[in-house]
Write an enzyme that holds these catalytic residues in place. Structure first.
Site, short mmCIF file in Angstrom:
data_model
loop_
_atom_site.label_atom_id
_atom_site.label_comp_id
_atom_site.label_asym_id
_atom_site.label_seq_id
_atom_site.Cartn_x
_atom_site.Cartn_y
_atom_site.Cartn_z
N ASN A 15 0.90 -0.94 0.18
CA ASN A 15 -0.15 -0.15 0.45
C ASN A 15 0.86 1.43 0.19
OD1 ASN A 15 -2.08 1.93 0.60
ND2 ASN A 15 -3.02 1.43 2.62
N ARG A 58 -11.42 14.87 8.00
CA ARG A 58 -12.54 15.60 6.86
C ARG A 58 -14.44 16.24 6.74
NH1 ARG A 58 -11.13 9.86 3.36
NH2 ARG A 58 -8.71 10.19 3.38
N GLU A 99 -8.21 -5.50 5.35
CA GLU A 99 -7.64 -5.37 2.76
C GLU A 99 -7.00 -6.13 3.06
OE1 GLU A 99 -9.60 -0.67 2.90
OE2 GLU A 99 -8.60 -1.47 5.36
N HIS A 152 -12.51 2.82 0.08
CA HIS A 152 -13.08 1.38 0.87
C HIS A 152 -13.16 0.30 0.03
CE1 HIS A 152 -12.99 4.83 4.21
NE2 HIS A 152 -11.81 4.52 4.52
N ARG A 208 -2.36 -2.00 -3.65
CA ARG A 208 -3.72 -1.23 -3.16
C ARG A 208 -3.88 0.33 -3.78
NH1 ARG A 208 -5.29 3.49 1.52
NH2 ARG A 208 -7.27 3.33 0.80
#
Ligand code: AMP
Length: 401
Positions: free
Chosen positions: A7, A241, A385, A180, A91
């Site tokens: 990743n 965010r 993940e 996601h 990823r």
């Protein structure tokens, strides 16, 4: 099959080497602050002591050299030779409209991933650098791209379109993509296993609640709707965010505060959410500690967040004509029973009824936290993940043989 999962972020490389047959993780690595003087590497070989040391890594090529040297290190390496690694799974954040599945990386695929960089300028370029670096260090090892957006490519057009003049969709592919995806897909599959029912029959609402947060309506195994949009900024309140806000606020602040587009981008992505509301931290643990001491802004931030999640759950139940199970995952979803309780409070009309004792006892592990008689199951499922990326990588590599 040994799969190296990578990743690659703009200044970091997270790595995991997995043995899929044995179901084990052989080593984990985290290289941080690539390109900076305080670049640092932490490496956890399975069953042995973690090693961490400062390194010099000016870019992703030298970064990957650090990762691969650790993996083959005589004292703490996981393999003798990089050739023992059968495949690499990356990823990749944005696959645009081109990829609805993981793909074997070829020159043609790289061209499209590069095109998609326009949609994710902060993420895709780092993913591309990681893929190129692997090509140099492990030229004969197949590489697979697993996209964050792919799972959401089943979202129908009337749900993914923004009500902007249609030409902006045609011209710029301005639409909702969702992110996601790997996590939502993984926990949806796990939920079906836990419920012992076929995924194809289920209406699930998966809540990935971490520093980045999103909710997805998974109907019959496919993503029907999700809270993130053209970028990961849309939807829920997050660590830093804003989530959903009236777009006119951007214009208002630009005028009143004289902010540039970059400053607005920074404000919405890095200074808002939990951090902006509380003025304290993006981490829920800090906010809980402060709220317990009477910090008013921490308290309100902890009220804003679950309300927004609840609202999404209600709307997705409406979109699917009901819900069989709600799944909580990621940092907050897996570890914060209070947040789960606050989200579920008031959802009794849907058939949600959580058992406070089971809820409190379930932290960082899988469990069904609903009462025996509840119509809607509420599940906690730790996301993985890396495992999902490794499995997808294996599937793609084997299919290509
Ligand atoms: P993630 O992005 O999935 O790694 O989630 C990170 C976030 O999860 C942190 O910023 C915290 O807000 C939250 N988190 C992690 N552990 C806990 C915990 N034990 N209690 C409450 N929140 C937690």
């Amino acid at each position: 099959m040994l799969v190296l999962v990578l990743n690659c972020g703009s200044s970091s490389i997270k790595s995991q080497l997995l043995d899929l047959e044995r179901g084990t993780v052989l080593a984990k690595g985290l290289l941080e602050k690539i390109g900076l003087p305080d670049c640092f590497f932490t490496y956890e070989p399975s069953g042995r002591e973690t090693v961490s040391f400062p390194v010099e890594a000016k870019d992703h090529f030298s970064g990957l050299e650090v990762v691969t040297s650790a993996l083959t290190h005589p004292a703490y390496g996981a393999v003798k030779d990089l050739k023992e690694i059968d495949a690499i799974g990356h990823r990749v954040v944005h696959g645009g409209e081109k990829f609805s599945n993981a793909v074997l990386i070829t020159d043609e695929v790289m061209e499209v991933v590069e095109e998609c960089a326009a949609l994710a300028p902060l993420h895709n370029p780092a993913n591309i650098m990681g893929i190129r670096a692997c090509k140099r260090f492990m030229p004969d090892t197949p590489q697979v791209a697993v996209f964050d957006t792919a799972f959401h490519q089943t979202i129908p057009k009337h749900i993914f379109l923004y009500a902007l003049p249609y030409e902006y969709y045609s011209k710029y592919k301005l639409r909702r993509y969702g992110f996601h995806g790997t996590s939502h897909q993984y926990v949806a599959q796990k939920a079906a296993e836990m419920l012992d029912r076929p995924l194809e029959e289920l209406r699930l609402i998966t809540c990935h609640l971490g520093n980045g947060s999103s909710v997805t309506a998974v109907k019959n195994g496919c993503s029907l709707d999700t809270s993130m949009g053209f970028t990961p900024l849309e939807g829920l309140v997050m660590g830093t965010r804003t989530g959903d806000i009236d777009p006119a606020i951007a214009l208002f602040l630009m005028e009143k505060e004289g902010l540039s587009t970059q400053e607005v981008d920074d404000l919405f992505n890095k200074k808002s959410g939990f951090l902006g509301l509380s003025g304290l931290s993006n981490d829920v643990r800090d906010l809980r500690a402060a709220a317990a001491k009477g910090h008013k802004r921490a308290r309100i931030a902890l009220e804003v967040y679950p309300y927004r999640v609840k609202k999404r759950i209600g709307s997705y139940a409406a979109a699917m004509g009901g819900v069989d199970a709600i799944v909580f995952t990621a940092g907050i979803g897996e570890n914060d029973p209070q947040m789960r309780a606050d989200i579920c409070a008031g959802l009794e009309f849907l058939g949600v009824d959580i058992d406070p004792r089971k809820n409190k006892a379930t932290r960082g592990k899988a469990g069904d936290i609903s009462t025996e008689s509840a119509k809607v199951r509420v599940l906690v499922i730790p996301t993985n993940e890396e495992l999902m990326i490794a499995r997808e990588t294996k599937r793609v590599v084997e299919a290509a043989k």
